[in-house]
Scaffold this motif. Structure first.
Motif, mmCIF file in Angstrom:
data_model
loop_
_atom_site.group_PDB
_atom_site.id
_atom_site.type_symbol
_atom_site.label_atom_id
_atom_site.label_comp_id
_atom_site.label_asym_id
_atom_site.label_seq_id
_atom_site.Cartn_x
_atom_site.Cartn_y
_atom_site.Cartn_z
ATOM 1 N N ARG A 1 8.885 6.846 11.231
ATOM 2 C CA ARG A 1 9.414 8.175 11.521
ATOM 3 C C ARG A 1 8.213 9.063 11.756
ATOM 4 O O ARG A 1 7.324 9.141 10.895
ATOM 5 N N GLU A 2 8.182 9.680 12.915
ATOM 6 C CA GLU A 2 7.034 10.513 13.298
ATOM 7 C C GLU A 2 5.732 9.740 13.152
ATOM 8 O O GLU A 2 4.716 10.266 12.695
ATOM 9 N N GLY A 3 5.782 8.437 13.502
ATOM 10 C CA GLY A 3 4.597 7.599 13.473
ATOM 11 C C GLY A 3 4.216 7.051 12.116
ATOM 12 O O GLY A 3 3.302 6.243 12.002
ATOM 13 N N LEU A 4 4.899 7.463 11.057
ATOM 14 C CA LEU A 4 4.569 7.015 9.707
ATOM 15 C C LEU A 4 5.529 5.906 9.263
ATOM 16 O O LEU A 4 6.745 6.085 9.294
ATOM 17 N N PRO A 5 4.978 4.761 8.817
ATOM 18 C CA PRO A 5 5.849 3.656 8.393
ATOM 19 C C PRO A 5 6.437 3.884 7.003
ATOM 20 O O PRO A 5 5.824 4.522 6.150
ATOM 21 N N PHE A 6 7.641 3.365 6.811
ATOM 22 C CA PHE A 6 8.286 3.384 5.496
ATOM 23 C C PHE A 6 9.197 2.175 5.403
ATOM 24 O O PHE A 6 9.630 1.622 6.407
ATOM 25 N N GLU A 7 9.458 1.747 4.160
ATOM 26 C CA GLU A 7 10.308 0.584 3.951
ATOM 27 C C GLU A 7 11.739 1.026 3.672
ATOM 28 O O GLU A 7 11.967 1.998 2.953
ATOM 29 N N VAL A 8 12.675 0.286 4.232
ATOM 30 C CA VAL A 8 14.098 0.503 3.989
ATOM 31 C C VAL A 8 14.633 -0.750 3.309
ATOM 32 O O VAL A 8 14.386 -1.861 3.776
ATOM 33 N N GLN A 9 15.325 -0.565 2.196
ATOM 34 C CA GLN A 9 15.992 -1.682 1.512
ATOM 35 C C GLN A 9 17.481 -1.387 1.510
ATOM 36 O O GLN A 9 17.905 -0.316 1.097
ATOM 37 N N ILE A 10 18.252 -2.346 1.967
ATOM 38 C CA ILE A 10 19.701 -2.167 2.103
ATOM 39 C C ILE A 10 20.389 -3.229 1.259
ATOM 40 O O ILE A 10 20.150 -4.424 1.438
ATOM 41 N N ARG A 11 21.249 -2.767 0.328
ATOM 42 C CA ARG A 11 22.004 -3.705 -0.503
ATOM 43 C C ARG A 11 23.223 -2.996 -1.082
ATOM 44 O O ARG A 11 23.286 -1.786 -1.137
ATOM 45 N N THR A 12 24.186 -3.780 -1.535
ATOM 46 C CA THR A 12 25.387 -3.222 -2.151
ATOM 47 C C THR A 12 25.076 -2.799 -3.582
ATOM 48 O O THR A 12 24.013 -3.107 -4.122
ATOM 49 N N GLU A 13 26.031 -2.123 -4.200
ATOM 50 C CA GLU A 13 25.855 -1.719 -5.597
ATOM 51 C C GLU A 13 25.652 -2.929 -6.495
ATOM 52 O O GLU A 13 24.809 -2.924 -7.388
#
Length: 153
Positions: free
Chosen positions: A52-64
């Protein structure tokens, strides 16, 4: 996210991943599918790196449910750091002493109110809903109660 079946959980996770891919630039080759191929300890999640705006970040997707297992279950960070070694008899005795301290009524089981009280004594505030979710994870044999065997597992 929450889902009634593992199949629905996977569908929801992948749908959210697609939404994330439309919102941000996904870094190629920096994603992991632990939903389709869970780790040996049962860990399930989708990981991806986006920018986002050139800056990396990690996304973790999981259920409850996946999150509860990741935080409190056998694939929790505390278990991961402890390693695969079998605990010593001294460690098990210390665990039994800790369990006995939480088992206020001495019936050999920890109920939601007992766990909530133990957490409060440790300075952790948790709602009954959160405590019950923790107990579900601790109940390794899924018999509806948490005894020392479940607690120590």
């Amino acid at each position: 996210l929450d889902a009634q079946t593992p199949e629905r959980a996977a569908e929801l996770c992948f749908a959210v991943r697609e939404i994330a891919a439309t919102l941000w630039e996904v870094v190629p080759g920096r994603d992991k599918d632990y939903v389709g191929s869970p780790k040996a300890n049962g860990y399930r999640s989708l990981h991806l790196v986006a920018k986002r705006e050139g800056l990396p970040f990690e996304v973790q997707i999981r259920t409850e449910e996946m999150h509860r297992q990741a935080e409190y279950g056998a694939c929790g960070h505390w278990q991961y750091k402890a390693g695969p070694n079998m605990p010593s008899q001294a460690a098990e005795s210390a665990g039994a002493e800790l369990f006995a301290g939480m088992d206020v009524n001495g019936d050999g089981r920890i109920c939601d109110h007992e766990l909530q009280l133990a957490l409060q004594r440790a300075g952790v505030e948790a709602s009954l809903k959160e405590v019950r979710a923790m107990l579900e994870v601790f109940d390794s044999d899924e018999d509806g109660e948490v005894n020392f065997k479940d607690f120590w597992k």
